[in-house]
Scaffold this active site. Structure first.
Site, PDB file in Angstrom:
ATOM      1  N   ASP A  60       0.835  -1.195   0.000  1.00  0.00           N
ATOM      2  CA  ASP A  60       0.000   0.000   0.000  1.00  0.00           C
ATOM      3  C   ASP A  60       0.873   1.249   0.000  1.00  0.00           C
ATOM      4  OD1 ASP A  60      -1.773   2.051   0.407  1.00  0.00           O
ATOM      5  OD2 ASP A  60      -2.451   1.383   2.394  1.00  0.00           O
ATOM      6  N   GLU A 139      31.163  11.018   6.516  1.00  0.00           N
ATOM      7  CA  GLU A 139      31.597  10.883   7.903  1.00  0.00           C
ATOM      8  C   GLU A 139      30.360  11.048   8.790  1.00  0.00           C
ATOM      9  OE1 GLU A 139      34.630  13.718   8.809  1.00  0.00           O
ATOM     10  OE2 GLU A 139      35.872  13.191   7.102  1.00  0.00           O
ATOM     11  N   GLU A 141      28.091  11.223  11.994  1.00  0.00           N
ATOM     12  CA  GLU A 141      28.156  11.506  13.427  1.00  0.00           C
ATOM     13  C   GLU A 141      26.787  11.267  14.052  1.00  0.00           C
ATOM     14  OE1 GLU A 141      31.563  15.036  13.008  1.00  0.00           O
ATOM     15  OE2 GLU A 141      29.469  15.558  13.433  1.00  0.00           O
ATOM     16  N   GLU A 221      33.346  11.875  19.410  1.00  0.00           N
ATOM     17  CA  GLU A 221      33.354  13.188  18.788  1.00  0.00           C
ATOM     18  C   GLU A 221      33.387  14.294  19.848  1.00  0.00           C
ATOM     19  OE1 GLU A 221      33.565  15.436  16.562  1.00  0.00           O
ATOM     20  OE2 GLU A 221      34.206  14.141  14.914  1.00  0.00           O
ATOM     21  N   GLU A 229      31.558   9.149  16.037  1.00  0.00           N
ATOM     22  CA  GLU A 229      31.706   9.162  14.583  1.00  0.00           C
ATOM     23  C   GLU A 229      32.222   7.802  14.142  1.00  0.00           C
ATOM     24  OE1 GLU A 229      34.615  11.247  11.288  1.00  0.00           O
ATOM     25  OE2 GLU A 229      33.571  12.577  12.705  1.00  0.00           O
ATOM     26  N   HIS A 278      29.919  15.194   7.061  1.00  0.00           N
ATOM     27  CA  HIS A 278      30.840  15.714   6.057  1.00  0.00           C
ATOM     28  C   HIS A 278      30.984  14.652   4.962  1.00  0.00           C
ATOM     29  CE1 HIS A 278      32.708  17.636   9.878  1.00  0.00           C
ATOM     30  NE2 HIS A 278      31.618  18.291   9.507  1.00  0.00           N
ATOM     31  N   ARG A 349      38.737  23.734   8.080  1.00  0.00           N
ATOM     32  CA  ARG A 349      37.464  23.103   8.408  1.00  0.00           C
ATOM     33  C   ARG A 349      36.328  24.106   8.623  1.00  0.00           C
ATOM     34  NH1 ARG A 349      40.997  19.074   9.676  1.00  0.00           N
ATOM     35  NH2 ARG A 349      40.181  16.947   9.572  1.00  0.00           N
ATOM     36  N   GLU A 368      35.517  17.710   0.111  1.00  0.00           N
ATOM     37  CA  GLU A 368      34.667  17.387   1.253  1.00  0.00           C
ATOM     38  C   GLU A 368      33.637  18.500   1.414  1.00  0.00           C
ATOM     39  OE1 GLU A 368      35.002  17.006   6.149  1.00  0.00           O
ATOM     40  OE2 GLU A 368      36.724  17.605   4.944  1.00  0.00           O
ATOM     41  N   ARG A 370      30.874  19.978   3.690  1.00  0.00           N
ATOM     42  CA  ARG A 370      30.713  19.836   5.126  1.00  0.00           C
ATOM     43  C   ARG A 370      29.327  20.183   5.695  1.00  0.00           C
ATOM     44  NH1 ARG A 370      35.307  19.080   7.930  1.00  0.00           N
ATOM     45  NH2 ARG A 370      34.657  20.293   9.742  1.00  0.00           N
TER      46      ARG A 370
END
Length: 479
Positions: A60, A139, A141, A221, A229, A278, A349, A368, A370
């Protein structure tokens, strides 16, 4: 699907004495749904052409979030034999199989099946000639808690979270309280006894190995209260999206059997770090990483820079899929170590797009992104990021000059000129409504998917806005 694929499943069933088949599929927001049947329903067949592997199983669709209306509810699940795994969680030996969703009348794939969108993204990438394969390394977390309570009624609303690791419990009588509580924002990389969940995370990654997931690292973390993580080894888009569904399923269930609870909610705690996802990504043509250039900035090729340009240009719209909850924007707040600034940089970062510089190996060069968080549906978030990056390559979008300084230490004038991600889910949805043509290329996303997604998410925004917030009583009750 081939007879050889079915033969491999039959072999696994016999080797593991499997008794139950569990069929899993993804709803639009990103949660696995399932139902089970005796294994004989998969193995008792006259020939392949009349089996469940071809005819599928009805369900359904009107009862699944983001799918059909009541007058068009019938849908079909067709299991993918290549996804079959012995379920590492369930007590009775069970074969878990991920399914694709089809329309029973047209026998065509269902446009709102998130897994189908991921498949189309991979096909579109190949059709462009830019690359053959995209690789993804999220990555993830999350938080591990001991207790969580929440409720919302007409005359009350609250949540209460607790953790043996929470610094707020440093003065609690625990008979005895041993005192090893990571301080706020000081949870990154301590050894046991501060890291009291090391063994639990190890159990999680060993369980992941049972379904073929390759884990690169696990650790505590930054936040107090069990923030963790676990990073998995990179893989192609569809495979990684499948992996992330197993990842969440295993982490939640391993925590539960240890009398703990896991949440991928981005910002469950006030005053400490939130949980992100990330996402590392690269494009390959044959055995060549198209993102590498030994003479480029941070060893980046022009292709990679244009890909970054696409991510940065379309980031406001991307957030509707990559940070898809109202809670996501309590993590994405300027000035609180969140990657909100739409710039790129090597190592930095604080930039939305970072270029990791751990090695000069051409195979390791990647970008990367983030801002995403682990509440996203990977079958939608990965394709959306890929489509933005490809649009950057196709249109030669310049990401501008890299920013080498800490974005949290900019002058007021510099900060005023800095583009940032949206400040709310509502802003992200507005951006998606204005900027989505790049997603429609190759029919990867379709307009009905975007319309349903925006409608569904706006209903969540309204539900939150209508309810008094507990802190409003602190601010306004005595006015």
């Amino acid at each position: 699907m081939t007879p050889e694929d079915i033969a491999e499943v039959t072999k696994l069933i016999k080797e593991k004495n499997i008794l139950i088949a569990d069929l899993k599929f993804n709803d639009l927001p990103g949660l696995w749904q399932h139902f089970s049947m005796p294994i004989s329903e998969l193995t008792e067949m006259d020939d392949l052409t009349t089996s469940i592997w071809v005819d599928g199983v009805g369900f359904d669709g009107s009862s699944i979030r983001g799918f059909q209306k009541i007058q068009e509810s019938d849908m079909i699940l067709i299991p993918d034999p290549k996804s079959a795994r012995l379920d590492p969680i369930l007590k009775v030996p069970t074969l878990s199989v991920i399914c694709d969703i089809y329309d029973p009348l047209t026998r065509k794939p269902y446009s709102r099946d998130p897994r189908y969108i991921a498949k189309k993204a991979e096909e579109y990438l190949k059709s462009t000639g830019i690359a053959d394969t995209s690789y993804w390394g999220p990555e993830g977390e999350f938080f591990i808690f001991d207790d969580v309570r929440f409720d919302q009624t007409e005359n009350s609303g609250y949540y209460l979270i607790d953790s043996v690791e929470g610094e707020w419990n440093s003065g609690r009588q625990e008979n005895p309280n041993l005192g090893y509580k990571p301080r706020f924002k000081e949870g990154y990389f301590p050894t046991p006894p501060h890291d009291s969940f090391h063994d639990l995370r190890t159990e999680m990654i060993l369980t992941m190995a049972e379904v073929g997931i390759k884990v690169e690292v696990h650790h505590h973390e930054v936040a107090t209260a069990g923030q963790a993580e676990i990073d998995v080894k990179f893989d192609s888009l569809l495979s990684m999206a499948d992996t992330m569904m197993w990842y969440r399923y295993i982490i939640k269930n391993v925590a539960r059997r240890n009398n703990k609870v896991v949440t991928f909610m981005p910002k469950p705690l006030f005053g400490d770090n939130g949980s992100g996802m990330h996402t590392h990504q690269s494009l390959w043509k044959g055995d060549t990483n198209t993102f590498f250039d030994e003479k480029g900035y941070a060893l980046l090729s022009e292709t990679a820079k244009h890909y970054a340009g696409g991510l940065l240009k379309h980031a406001p719209a991307l957030m509707a899929f990559c940070a898809p909850t109202t809670n996501s924007y309590k993590r994405l707040v300027p000035g609180f170590e969140a990657p909100v600034n739409l710039v790129y940089s090597a190592r930095n970062r604080s930039a939305a797009v970072r270029i990791p510089m751990y090695t000069d190996n051409p195979k390791s060069k990647r970008l990367e992104f983030r801002p995403p968080d682990n509440a996203c549906n990977p079958y939608l978030a990965f394709p959306a990021m890929l489509m933005a990056g490809l649009d950057g390559i196709q249109n030669g979008i310049d990401p501008g000059e890299p920013l080498e300084k800490n974005t949290y230490e900019l002058t007021p004038e510099e900060q005023a000129n800095m583009r940032t991600v949206p400040g709310s889910l509502e802003e992200a949805l507005d951006a998606l409504e204005e900027d989505h043509e790049f997603l429609l290329k190759g029919d990867v996303f379709t307009q009905d998917v975007l319309d349903v997604w925006i409608e569904f998410k706006r209903e969540q925004i309204a539900a939150v806005q209508l309810r008094p917030h507990p802190y409003e009583f602190h601010l306004y009750f005595d006015v």
